[in-house]
Design a protein around this motif. Structure first.
Motif, PDB file in Angstrom:
ATOM      1  N   MET A 177       0.842  -1.202   0.000  1.00  0.00           N
ATOM      2  CA  MET A 177       0.000   0.000   0.000  1.00  0.00           C
ATOM      3  C   MET A 177       0.878   1.253   0.000  1.00  0.00           C
ATOM      4  O   MET A 177       1.842   1.346   0.763  1.00  0.00           O
ATOM      5  N   ALA A 178       0.541   2.208  -0.878  1.00  0.00           N
ATOM      6  CA  ALA A 178       1.304   3.455  -0.950  1.00  0.00           C
ATOM      7  C   ALA A 178       1.103   4.268   0.325  1.00  0.00           C
ATOM      8  O   ALA A 178       0.072   4.180   0.986  1.00  0.00           O
ATOM      9  N   ARG A 179       2.111   5.042   0.654  1.00  0.00           N
ATOM     10  CA  ARG A 179       1.996   5.923   1.812  1.00  0.00           C
ATOM     11  C   ARG A 179       0.954   7.005   1.550  1.00  0.00           C
ATOM     12  O   ARG A 179       0.763   7.441   0.421  1.00  0.00           O
ATOM     13  N   VAL A 180       0.315   7.458   2.611  1.00  0.00           N
ATOM     14  CA  VAL A 180      -0.567   8.623   2.511  1.00  0.00           C
ATOM     15  C   VAL A 180       0.288   9.826   2.113  1.00  0.00           C
ATOM     16  O   VAL A 180       1.379  10.034   2.647  1.00  0.00           O
ATOM     17  N   LEU A 181      -0.184  10.579   1.141  1.00  0.00           N
ATOM     18  CA  LEU A 181       0.530  11.757   0.620  1.00  0.00           C
ATOM     19  C   LEU A 181       1.918  11.409   0.058  1.00  0.00           C
ATOM     20  O   LEU A 181       2.815  12.240   0.076  1.00  0.00           O
ATOM     21  N   GLU A 182       2.067  10.228  -0.464  1.00  0.00           N
ATOM     22  CA  GLU A 182       3.349   9.864  -1.075  1.00  0.00           C
ATOM     23  C   GLU A 182       3.596  10.679  -2.345  1.00  0.00           C
ATOM     24  O   GLU A 182       4.710  11.112  -2.613  1.00  0.00           O
ATOM     25  N   HIS A 183       2.534  10.877  -3.122  1.00  0.00           N
ATOM     26  CA  HIS A 183       2.665  11.616  -4.389  1.00  0.00           C
ATOM     27  C   HIS A 183       1.422  12.467  -4.592  1.00  0.00           C
ATOM     28  O   HIS A 183       0.334  11.950  -4.827  1.00  0.00           O
ATOM     29  N   ILE A 184       1.591  13.778  -4.496  1.00  0.00           N
ATOM     30  CA  ILE A 184       0.477  14.722  -4.615  1.00  0.00           C
ATOM     31  C   ILE A 184       0.410  15.274  -6.032  1.00  0.00           C
ATOM     32  O   ILE A 184       1.407  15.749  -6.573  1.00  0.00           O
ATOM     33  N   LEU A 185      -0.790  15.209  -6.621  1.00  0.00           N
ATOM     34  CA  LEU A 185      -1.031  15.936  -7.865  1.00  0.00           C
ATOM     35  C   LEU A 185      -1.675  17.263  -7.484  1.00  0.00           C
ATOM     36  O   LEU A 185      -2.720  17.289  -6.826  1.00  0.00           O
ATOM     37  N   LEU A 186      -1.045  18.365  -7.890  1.00  0.00           N
ATOM     38  CA  LEU A 186      -1.534  19.700  -7.540  1.00  0.00           C
ATOM     39  C   LEU A 186      -1.944  20.449  -8.804  1.00  0.00           C
ATOM     40  O   LEU A 186      -1.114  21.034  -9.489  1.00  0.00           O
TER      41      LEU A 186
ATOM     42  N   ILE B 262      -7.772  16.119 -14.984  1.00  0.00           N
ATOM     43  CA  ILE B 262      -7.103  15.989 -13.684  1.00  0.00           C
ATOM     44  C   ILE B 262      -7.173  14.545 -13.192  1.00  0.00           C
ATOM     45  O   ILE B 262      -6.176  13.977 -12.729  1.00  0.00           O
ATOM     46  N   SER B 263      -8.346  13.946 -13.292  1.00  0.00           N
ATOM     47  CA  SER B 263      -8.532  12.561 -12.847  1.00  0.00           C
ATOM     48  C   SER B 263      -7.682  11.595 -13.663  1.00  0.00           C
ATOM     49  O   SER B 263      -7.078  10.661 -13.124  1.00  0.00           O
ATOM     50  N   GLU B 264      -7.611  11.808 -14.974  1.00  0.00           N
ATOM     51  CA  GLU B 264      -6.818  10.945 -15.846  1.00  0.00           C
ATOM     52  C   GLU B 264      -5.320  11.076 -15.553  1.00  0.00           C
ATOM     53  O   GLU B 264      -4.591  10.078 -15.504  1.00  0.00           O
ATOM     54  N   VAL B 265      -4.865  12.314 -15.367  1.00  0.00           N
ATOM     55  CA  VAL B 265      -3.446  12.532 -15.082  1.00  0.00           C
ATOM     56  C   VAL B 265      -3.060  11.929 -13.735  1.00  0.00           C
ATOM     57  O   VAL B 265      -1.969  11.370 -13.578  1.00  0.00           O
ATOM     58  N   ALA B 266      -3.952  12.025 -12.753  1.00  0.00           N
ATOM     59  CA  ALA B 266      -3.683  11.427 -11.436  1.00  0.00           C
ATOM     60  C   ALA B 266      -3.409   9.934 -11.584  1.00  0.00           C
ATOM     61  O   ALA B 266      -2.500   9.381 -10.938  1.00  0.00           O
ATOM     62  N   GLU B 267      -4.193   9.263 -12.416  1.00  0.00           N
ATOM     63  CA  GLU B 267      -3.972   7.832 -12.669  1.00  0.00           C
ATOM     64  C   GLU B 267      -2.657   7.610 -13.403  1.00  0.00           C
ATOM     65  O   GLU B 267      -1.885   6.709 -13.067  1.00  0.00           O
TER      66      GLU B 267
ATOM     67  N   THR C 286      -1.085   9.623  -5.275  1.00  0.00           N
ATOM     68  CA  THR C 286      -1.863   9.010  -4.199  1.00  0.00           C
ATOM     69  C   THR C 286      -3.013   9.906  -3.777  1.00  0.00           C
ATOM     70  O   THR C 286      -4.027   9.424  -3.254  1.00  0.00           O
ATOM     71  N   GLU C 287      -2.879  11.218  -3.979  1.00  0.00           N
ATOM     72  CA  GLU C 287      -3.936  12.181  -3.679  1.00  0.00           C
ATOM     73  C   GLU C 287      -3.901  13.321  -4.693  1.00  0.00           C
ATOM     74  O   GLU C 287      -2.855  13.611  -5.291  1.00  0.00           O
ATOM     75  N   ILE C 288      -5.035  13.973  -4.833  1.00  0.00           N
ATOM     76  CA  ILE C 288      -5.142  15.220  -5.590  1.00  0.00           C
ATOM     77  C   ILE C 288      -5.466  16.303  -4.572  1.00  0.00           C
ATOM     78  O   ILE C 288      -6.392  16.150  -3.780  1.00  0.00           O
ATOM     79  N   VAL C 289      -4.694  17.380  -4.571  1.00  0.00           N
ATOM     80  CA  VAL C 289      -4.959  18.493  -3.646  1.00  0.00           C
ATOM     81  C   VAL C 289      -5.407  19.698  -4.462  1.00  0.00           C
ATOM     82  O   VAL C 289      -4.755  20.081  -5.436  1.00  0.00           O
ATOM     83  N   MET C 290      -6.533  20.292  -4.065  1.00  0.00           N
ATOM     84  CA  MET C 290      -7.084  21.421  -4.798  1.00  0.00           C
ATOM     85  C   MET C 290      -7.555  22.512  -3.848  1.00  0.00           C
ATOM     86  O   MET C 290      -7.937  22.236  -2.703  1.00  0.00           O
TER      87      MET C 290
ATOM     88  N   ILE D 232     -15.628  12.270  -9.933  1.00  0.00           N
ATOM     89  CA  ILE D 232     -15.179  11.247 -10.882  1.00  0.00           C
ATOM     90  C   ILE D 232     -13.821  10.643 -10.546  1.00  0.00           C
ATOM     91  O   ILE D 232     -13.468   9.595 -11.087  1.00  0.00           O
ATOM     92  N   SER D 233     -13.070  11.270  -9.658  1.00  0.00           N
ATOM     93  CA  SER D 233     -11.717  10.794  -9.382  1.00  0.00           C
ATOM     94  C   SER D 233     -11.705   9.449  -8.660  1.00  0.00           C
ATOM     95  O   SER D 233     -12.515   9.202  -7.768  1.00  0.00           O
TER      96      SER D 233
END
Length: 288
Positions: A1-10, A100-105, A110-114, A137-138
């Motif tokens: 399992m990935a860490r929480v906030l391992e990789h943020i999409l901003l 945004i949802s597609e790029v996150a994938e 691990t999270e999207i921050v907005m 949709i994310s």
């Protein structure tokens, strides 16, 4: 399992909200040793609207050039704070929420921050609508940070200890993975989890499914050394969760996004929609 906030999409709209939001996320990323990917999406519908009678491709190239320059400045600002940050290689054109949802994938975020509010590049389309669309949709958790103006300056309502006390809205659709996410997040901040269920008429007590979620949450907390508290209240879910969060001095609110929509929600707006308007705290929306 990935860490929480391992990789943020901003995702950033590059309005006046973007710099303060980026600085806040840099503080958060520094605390959690997160990687950050910056993204800007050109709103296709707005380009077509504004460019009526003009060369659309030339306008897009001009917007793209300006966006890259601004994103690079923000990247350098975040790097100065010790954050591992990159700019997404493209400046996509399309529907922001979907892109945004597609790029996150694609990037494995691990999270999207907005931010909760902002203005697009043409200062026409409110960012708030993009946040709502992305949330719905994310397939990644979306963390909405409340942005507001005070004395002419944009500020972000949050604490770097985002997971100090997480208020989790629990209903019969709440998944074990959402509870695991809350407990894991709290463990990174020496935090606490409050599982709150709001009983709405005509129900009199928590359902069998909710009681099972409570049991699972207590067990998960014991295993991770995280304190888990249970709260049951009566009323309208969005108002009660907001009130409990304030009373308990929560640092963030975590709710699930379900696909079920009752007739009353279609008429009055869903609990999540209302909560996004009412809640001043960071709101974490977990896809169920």
């Amino acid at each position: 399992m990935a860490r929480v906030l391992e990789h943020i999409l901003l995702p950033l709209d590059l309005s006046e909200v973007s710099k303060p939001l980026a600085i806040s996320v840099a503080e958060l990323a520094s605390r959690h040793k997160s990687r950050v990917t910056l993204l800007h999406v050109i709103e296709e519908a707005m380009v077509i609207h504004v460019a009526a009678g003009y060369d659309v491709s030339s306008l897009i190239r001009s917007i793209e050039k300006n966006a890259r320059e601004k994103l690079d400045k923000i990247r350098k600002l975040m790097m100065e704070k010790g954050v591992n940050v990159v700019v997404y290689e493209d400046i996509p054109v399309g529907n922001p929420g979907a892109v945004i949802s597609e790029v996150a994938e694609e990037v494995g975020a691990t999270e999207i921050v907005m931010g909760s509010k902002g203005l697009g590049i043409f200062r026409i389309l409110p960012l708030g609508s993009t946040v709502r669309e992305t949330v719905k949709i994310s397939r990644k958790p979306v963390i909405r940070l409340k942005t507001y103006k005070e004395n002419g300056h944009v500020k972000v309502a949050y604490s770097p200890r985002l997971f100090r006390k997480i208020l989790v809205g629990v209903d019969r659709n709440t998944s074990k993975s959402m509870i695991d996410y809350a407990v894991n997040a709290a463990s990174t901040d020496d935090g606490k989890v409050v599982l709150a269920h709001i009983i709405e008429p005509p129900l009199e007590e928590p359902s069998y499914e909710v009681k099972n979620v409570f049991k699972y949450g207590e067990k998960a907390g014991e295993e991770r050394g995280v304190e888990v508290e249970i709260v049951v209240a009566r009323g309208r879910a969005d108002k009660m969760l907001t009130a409990i969060a304030s009373q308990m001095d929560a640092s963030s609110v975590l709710v699930g996004r379900t696909v079920e929509r009752r007739l009353s929600e279609l008429i009055l707006g869903s609990t999540l929609d209302r909560l996004m308007t009412l809640c001043e705290l960071p709101l974490i929306v977990y896809p169920l």
